[in-house]
Design a protein around this motif. Structure first.
Motif, short mmCIF file in Angstrom:
data_model
loop_
_atom_site.label_atom_id
_atom_site.label_comp_id
_atom_site.label_asym_id
_atom_site.label_seq_id
_atom_site.Cartn_x
_atom_site.Cartn_y
_atom_site.Cartn_z
N GLU A 180 22.09 -3.70 -5.47
CA GLU A 180 20.94 -3.81 -4.56
C GLU A 180 20.22 -5.14 -4.72
O GLU A 180 19.66 -5.67 -3.75
CB GLU A 180 19.98 -2.65 -4.82
N VAL A 260 16.91 2.49 -5.15
CA VAL A 260 18.12 2.46 -4.35
C VAL A 260 17.84 3.22 -3.07
O VAL A 260 17.33 4.35 -3.12
CB VAL A 260 19.32 3.09 -5.10
N THR A 264 22.18 4.61 0.68
CA THR A 264 23.13 4.20 -0.35
C THR A 264 23.43 5.36 -1.29
O THR A 264 24.59 5.60 -1.65
CB THR A 264 22.57 3.01 -1.15
#
Length: 307
Positions: A180, A260, A264
């Motif tokens: 990320e 996150v 995802t």
């Protein structure tokens, strides 16, 4: 009257002893990462959480620490890196449950300085959280890439790892977070890096799944005062099945815990990680043990033992 009082006291003491010994809990060493979250569903959510709490006590830590607790006897059941099983004795695998990947997993990364890529690697900083991922890394360098770098154990900190080595192995949540942060890190440092998904590298090379961990149980865990092996298998497989049904709930929970995005995490839990220890996974597992022994990374494992 005295004899009667003594008799009643003895009976009460016996009843107290029977109640307490009959309810001795098994200690579970669990991993506080997102990837095993579906396996833990029933243990962490009602309506079964309270029921299971009467049979089990949960201790959460890293994969490596889970293995240490199981081997030392501090835990009865552990979600252990598969490499730890080769170093242990007197343990059996709970059938059907695993943390694996059929291809890309995202949470096991070899981060390499761009340029020569893997061929230019002379040293690798290994995340100390998992012996299994470190062993897979050694196998890939030794057998696939035919390169023999120096391996340096290191805490999961990408900048610090790359300050000491040409490449860094990250696993679990730190790996997801590194992906990320990829663009922001490049903008911040001006350094281009390659992010190799080691599960994909293994699958491309061997054609078999990547197996990270499974539930392992000490042979000495069970006694007349604990639940039976059959009950353990039922509890853990049932928890896995319910976790796979509640993926959206897990996405909501974990997107609030780690940085996150929910999309995802959804892809990760539904497509990247595989939770059923099936025949294909067992083929990959046996190949891993064979290659690890040939590289001298682990002792040979002759036969997998199951509950």
């Amino acid at each position: 009257m005295i004899r009667s009082a003594v008799t009643e006291e003895w009976r009460a003491g016996l009843l107290h002893w029977l109640v307490n010994t009959a309810s001795r809990k098994l200690v579970i060493a669990a991993i506080d990462f997102v990837n095993p979250a579906p396996l833990m569903w029933d243990f962490e959510h009602e309506p079964r959480k309270s029921e299971l709490a009467q049979r089990y006590t949960i201790l959460s830590s890293t994969p490596a620490e889970c293995a240490r607790r199981l081997q030392s006897g501090a835990a009865d059941i552990g979600l252990v890196p598969v490499a730890a099983y080769a170093l242990a004795s007197g343990q059996r695998i709970i059938p059907g449950c695993t943390v694996a990947s059929l291809d890309i997993i995202r949470s096991i990364l070899l981060v390499v300085r761009a340029g020569d890529g893997v061929t230019g690697v002379k040293s690798v900083a290994l995340d100390t959280a998992s012996l299994t991922s470190a062993t897979y890394t050694r196998i890939l360098f030794d057998k696939r890439w035919k390169i023999f770098p120096e391996f340096l154990p290191h805490a999961a900190d990408l900048d610090a790892m790359l300050a000491k080595a040409d490449a860094a192995l990250l696993i679990g949540d730190p790996a997801l977070l590194a992906l990320e942060d990829r663009e922001k890190r490049e903008a911040r440092t001006g350094e281009r890096l390659e992010y190799l998904d080691l599960s994909h590298e293994w699958r491309s090379w061997t054609g078999t799944p990547w197996i990270s961990a499974f539930w392992s149980v000490r042979d000495e865990a069970f006694s007349p005062e604990t639940v039976t092996a059959a009950q353990v298998v039922e509890d853990f497989q049932h928890s896995r099945d319910n976790g796979l049904v509640h993926t959206e709930d897990l996405v909501s929970e974990w997107s609030a815990r780690i940085a996150v995005p929910a999309a995802t995490l959804r892809t990760y839990l539904t497509r990247n990680v595989h939770y059923v220890l099936d025949d294909a996974c067992l083929d990959g597992l046996n190949l891993f043990y064979r290659y690890a022994a040939e590289c001298g990374a682990l002792p040979a494992v002759q036969t997998l033992k199951f509950l």
